[in-house]
Structure formats: C-alpha cells, structure tokens
Scaffold this motif. Sequence first.
Motif, short mmCIF file in Angstrom:
data_model
loop_
_atom_site.label_atom_id
_atom_site.label_comp_id
_atom_site.label_asym_id
_atom_site.label_seq_id
_atom_site.Cartn_x
_atom_site.Cartn_y
_atom_site.Cartn_z
N GLN A 84 1.00 -1.28 -0.06
CA GLN A 84 -0.13 0.05 -0.03
C GLN A 84 0.91 1.18 0.11
N GLY A 85 0.04 2.54 -0.41
CA GLY A 85 0.79 3.63 -0.13
C GLY A 85 1.91 3.85 -1.06
N ILE A 86 3.08 4.40 -0.43
CA ILE A 86 4.23 4.68 -1.17
C ILE A 86 4.98 3.37 -1.89
N ARG B 262 -11.37 3.13 -1.03
CA ARG B 262 -10.45 4.29 -1.01
C ARG B 262 -10.67 5.04 0.46
#
Length: 331
Positions: free
Chosen positions: A120-122, A202
């Motif tokens: 997830q994320g970066i 989201r």
Amino acid sequence: MSHSDATTPAAPATVPAAGRIKAVILLAMLGFLLLVPMFLYPIFLMKILCFALFAAGFNLLLGYTGLLSFGHAAFFGGGAYFTAHAVKVWGLSPELGILVGVAGAAGLGLIMGLIAIRRQGIYFAMITLALSQMFFFFCLQAAFTNGEDGIQSVPRGTFLGVLDLSNQINMYYFVLGVFLAGMLAIWRIINSPFGMILKSIRENEARATSLGYTVARYKLAAFVMSAAIAGLAGSVKSLVFQFATLTDVGWQMSGEVILMTLLGGIGTLIGPVIGAGLVVTLQNYLATSPLPVTVITGVVFMVCVLLFRRGLVGEFYASRIGRSLGFKSDS
C-alpha cells in the motif's frame, strides 16, 4: 438551537433546472468537439483526446480507488507498441490492432497488479515504478520494438473497411469516437455498484474488508481496467502519429499523466480531461519558447496547487455555483 447550528452556513440550494443546465453544458461540449477541427489543427486535437483518455483512465485508479501508480506509462506505451506492431507487421486492420493493444495492456496490468497490490501507499507506487522501468528496458532490448528507433511508418488503414483513416478529418472523428466510448465506459464503471465498492475501499479499506469484500480482488480489477483504458489511449496515439517510441514507456510519461490528473482534479470525471488539455496545449504552444517547457509547466503546476487545492474542476465543483448545479467531486 445550538450556537454551532446557528453559525454554520447552509449549503446552497440546488437550482431547480440544474439537470437541464448540466445537459445543456454536456451538449455544448459535444458540439464543440464536433466542430473544433474546422478551426484547429486536427493532429493537435487528437493528441489532446489521446492524453485526456489516458489521464481519465489513470484517474479511475487514483481518484476512485485511491491507488497512486508511478508506472502507467508501461500500459500507455505498451498499447502503442502492441498496436503499431500488429498493424504494421501482422497487417491487421486498425480496429483489430487496437484490440491487440488493449488486450496487451490489460495483460501487463494483470501481471503488474498481482505483484503491486500486495503493498500500500508509497510502497505500491514504488513497485509500479520499478515494474514500469523493467518494461522500459524490455522495450529497449526487444527485437519487435526496434530499440531506440521505435516502430515507425505505422499505417492507419481503413476502419471497418469503409472509413479511410489517412484522411485527417476522418481520423479525428474516429479518435473522438474512441474517446467518447472510453469516457462512457469510465462513467459506467464509477456509477455502478462496483464503482461504489472502489470508493469505499479508497475511503476506508479496513471497513470494506470487515463488510466481507475481497479488497485485493477489487483493487486488481480496478488496476487492470485502468491499464486497459491507458492501453486504449496509447493504441490510438500510435495510429495518430504513426509511430511508437521509448518516450511512450518512459517514467516521464507516468509523471505527465499524474500532473494532468492533479491539475484537473482527482475524483472528477472531466477534471483529467481539462488537465490533459492544459498540459498538451502548453507543450504545443510553448515549444518555441526560450525557456524549457518543463519549467513553465512546473510553474503552472505550482500556481494551480497553491490556488486550486482540489484542481481546476475540483474547485469549481466545490464552489457555490458548482454545488448549486449539483456537481460533486468523489475525491
């Protein structure tokens, strides 16, 4: 009545004829797209449409699923390479060549998605960037891409054996048709129960999981759909310009589509289209400027980020006029 209730401004009432006004705006935009090739260079217009579709497909992943990909150039450029090769070497018609490009981009999306959605994320963003760069070096070395020379002199052919796409006006309306079909598909996706689930993921992935949804499966489906739409844009672009090169799969292309989406407004259907139009127009009309186009584009981006936090269209939707007309952003 509490003090907070007394001081909180009421939301602007929706204009009674808001639905009709929005319909008029939509028809006016469609009329503009139909008539604009009489006044502007068709190749320039087709470039805007291709990148607008690319940005809209990217926004399906970022704006509605909350996944930031740094590797979408792989799908855009992959679609361009697959279509160019299918049309030039295999001798397929343009519609079949585009189908090959879309299928190839969707396949890439499936492979990359299976690897990337585990994070997830970066970490997700960095994995997509790494995988995209791997595909870039594959295109650099593969025989069918012709390396740094790319695939050139791609024939446009005849659509359905009837419409000669070598004619610029015919080609424009063909690209416009593909663009409208792609935008309609995106609209249908985000307004379906599937789209509602993507928005819930989201907003709160843990809650979506607790409700029984297989989050990884929905993320992968969104990733593949976004990749397929990006591949569609790249496929059409290769026919418009009649070549596919390493520029289409470079990391800079991934950066450009992020810029287009942020400028227009994430979580809005029309925002990425406006952002793409702005960026392509700047690149086109400032190409002869003594200052580098990237510098000017960067300055415009900083100004827009400082003044329009939600993007150009996002700020309009959030304004009193936008809210009274019933517009809303899903970001």
